[in-house]
Design a protein around this motif. Structure first.
Motif: not given
Ligand SMILES: NC(=O)c1ccc[n+]([C@@H]2O[C@H](COP(=O)([O-])OP(=O)(O)OC[C@H]3O[C@@H](n4cnc5c(N)ncnc54)[C@H](O)[C@@H]3O)[C@@H](O)[C@H]2O)c1
Ligand SMILES: [Fe+2]
Length: 431
Positions: A291-298, A372-382, A395-405
């Protein structure tokens, strides 16, 4: 899950073990005096890749004097740019090759150590660096690297990875190969004494995250008759190293941040950071890093700020999935509950309190991430498959999104309230 014994007591030895390390590791105040002897083992021409700020420090100048007095030729190279843009490394590789070094001295924080690894790679095998992106793409040994960290730390002095930025890529990209592991790591806490509070905090929390993610990494099914992945998941050596790293870093990091002249705290954190590196080098890290990779990039925020911000949320999601591992971490953090569910939650709370104590922001909104950046961050993290593969959750996007929310709102209870699915161990029931 009824239990009466303590989670760490009497557990049977299961699984396999992997350690890939420098052939020499020295730790403690004064060990930097070994440098002339270690470097001379590899030849006479030393190409020193040094953090530009530290290059003028009395300590580094003294080191160079001692190397020259020992009969070594030393070329000092200080073109280490923040975030390590690929073009600057290519240019550094050309300068290094023209010098024909026998050995690379890597001196500085994680950025300088990573730069040195890539320069050693370029001298040995040529460019472009993009040919080596990913895992196991380095064709053979690189120039020997003697690594001397001045932050505590990334663990880069003992790990097989270097991370760079490439304008053609949205996120920083790693080159991972056991050939990038330095031949020697010289970890002298004296060199970390001058690090400012924010560098100490971000590097130190990243070291704790390395230990926590190494310990909680999933065990990967490995084919022992084939080339192993660089990051092999949890293993029997790494677990012990990770817990000891937690025991050293957690009680001392806030002290080192508050008072940089506290020698005892500096030594404890430097030792813990080294152990964390020795642990995650073979296992890998997981979701906070993905998750840090996309968050750091943004947000253009430091690596350790991002991993430190995310770790309480990632661990919170792990509570229903690996409660016993978190309970063992709780013991390392100083907890004493014998109920594993209570202990698991206590471990997460303790990590979150430590992050707050050293000034890590609590939520993603604070560092400028829009919801609104969260779905893209989840996608990039995966896309960081090597990291997601060893994560116990996400391993599934819904969990990553929950963590990001939850991380966006700064509220871990949003995770506890949602159903997090993961690689739940057999027999583990929900609390
Ligand atoms: N290879 C790995 O295993 C690994 C692991 C984690 C992070 N990293 C990478 O490491 C980098 C971050 O490294 P870092 O946190 O060590 O920071 P850094 O090397 O980027 O240095 C940060 C700042 O601290 C200063 N500094 C370093 N040591 C100092 C000292 N002793 N006294 C005063 N100032 C000092 C530097 O001049 C710089 O301005 C990132 O690029 C990250 O991607 C690599
Ligand atoms: Fe890290």
């Amino acid at each position: 899950m009824p239990r009466t014994t303590h989670p760490t007591a009497g557990s049977a030895l299961t699984g396999t073990g992997t350690l890939r390390l420098p052939s020499r590791i020295h730790f403690g105040f004064g060990v930097r005096d070994q440098l002339p002897l270690i470097l001379a083992e590899h030849g006479t021409r030393v190409f020193a890749v040094v953090d530009p700020f530290l290059a003028g420090s009395p300590e580094f100048l003294r080191t160079v004097d001692r190397l020259r007095a020992a009969g070594l030729s030393v070329e000092v190279h200080t073109d280490v740019l923040p975030e390590l843009p690929v073009d600057s490394l290519t240019a550094s590789g050309t300068v290094a090759a023209a010098y024909s070094p026998d050995v690379i001295l890597a001196y500085g924080g994680g950025s300088s150590l990573d730069a040195a690894k890539l320069i050693a790679l370029l001298v040995a095998h040529g460019g472009p660096l993009s040919a080596y992106y990913g895992e196991n793409n380095v064709p053979g040994p690189v120039l020997p690297i003697v690594a001397v960290p001045t932050t505590a730390g990334t663990g880069s002095e003992v790990t097989p990875v270097a991370v760079i930025s490439d304008p053609d890529r949205e996120m920083k990209i790693g080159i991972s190969s056991h050939h990038l592991i330095p031949v020697a790591a010289v970890v002298d806490p004296e060199l970390t004494m001058g690090a400012p509070a924010s560098v100490t905090a971000y590097a130190g929390i990243d070291a704790l995250v390395h230990a926590l993610e190494s310990y909680t990494a999933a065990e990967l099914p490995l084919d022992w008759s084939a080339t192993l992945p660089v990051f092999t998941g949890s293993n029997v050596f790494a677990r012990q190293l990770a817990l000891e790293a937690v025991r050293r870093i957690a009680p001392n990091l806030a002290r080192a941040v508050a008072d940089g002249s506290d020698r005892e705290a500096r030594a404890e954190v430097a030792y813990g950071s080294l152990l964390a590196g020795m642990s995650f080098g073979p296992t890998g890290t997981h979701l906070s890093h993905a998750l840090q990779y996309p968050i750091g990039a943004i947000t253009k925020t430091p690596h350790g700020l991002g991993t430190g911000l995310m770790i309480p949320y990632v661990l919170q999601a792990c509570v229903p999935v690996i409660p016993e591992k978190l309970a063992a971490i709780d013991v390392a953090l100083g907890g004493s509950s014998t109920d594993p569910w209570v202990a698991a939650q206590d471990a997460v709370d303790r990590v979150a309190r430590l992050c707050r104590a050293i000034g890590i922001p609590v939520g993603l909104a604070e560092i400028g991430v829009a919801r609104e950046d969260l779905p893209r961050i989840a996608e990039l993290a995966l896309l960081s498959k090597r990291l997601v593969d060893i994560s116990p959750v996400g391993s599934e996007p819904s969990t990553i999104l929950t963590i990001l929310e939850a991380a966006h709102a700064g509220d871990r209870s949003l995770i506890a309230a949602s159903a997090v699915r993961g690689r739940r161990p057999a027999g583990a029931a929900r609390p």
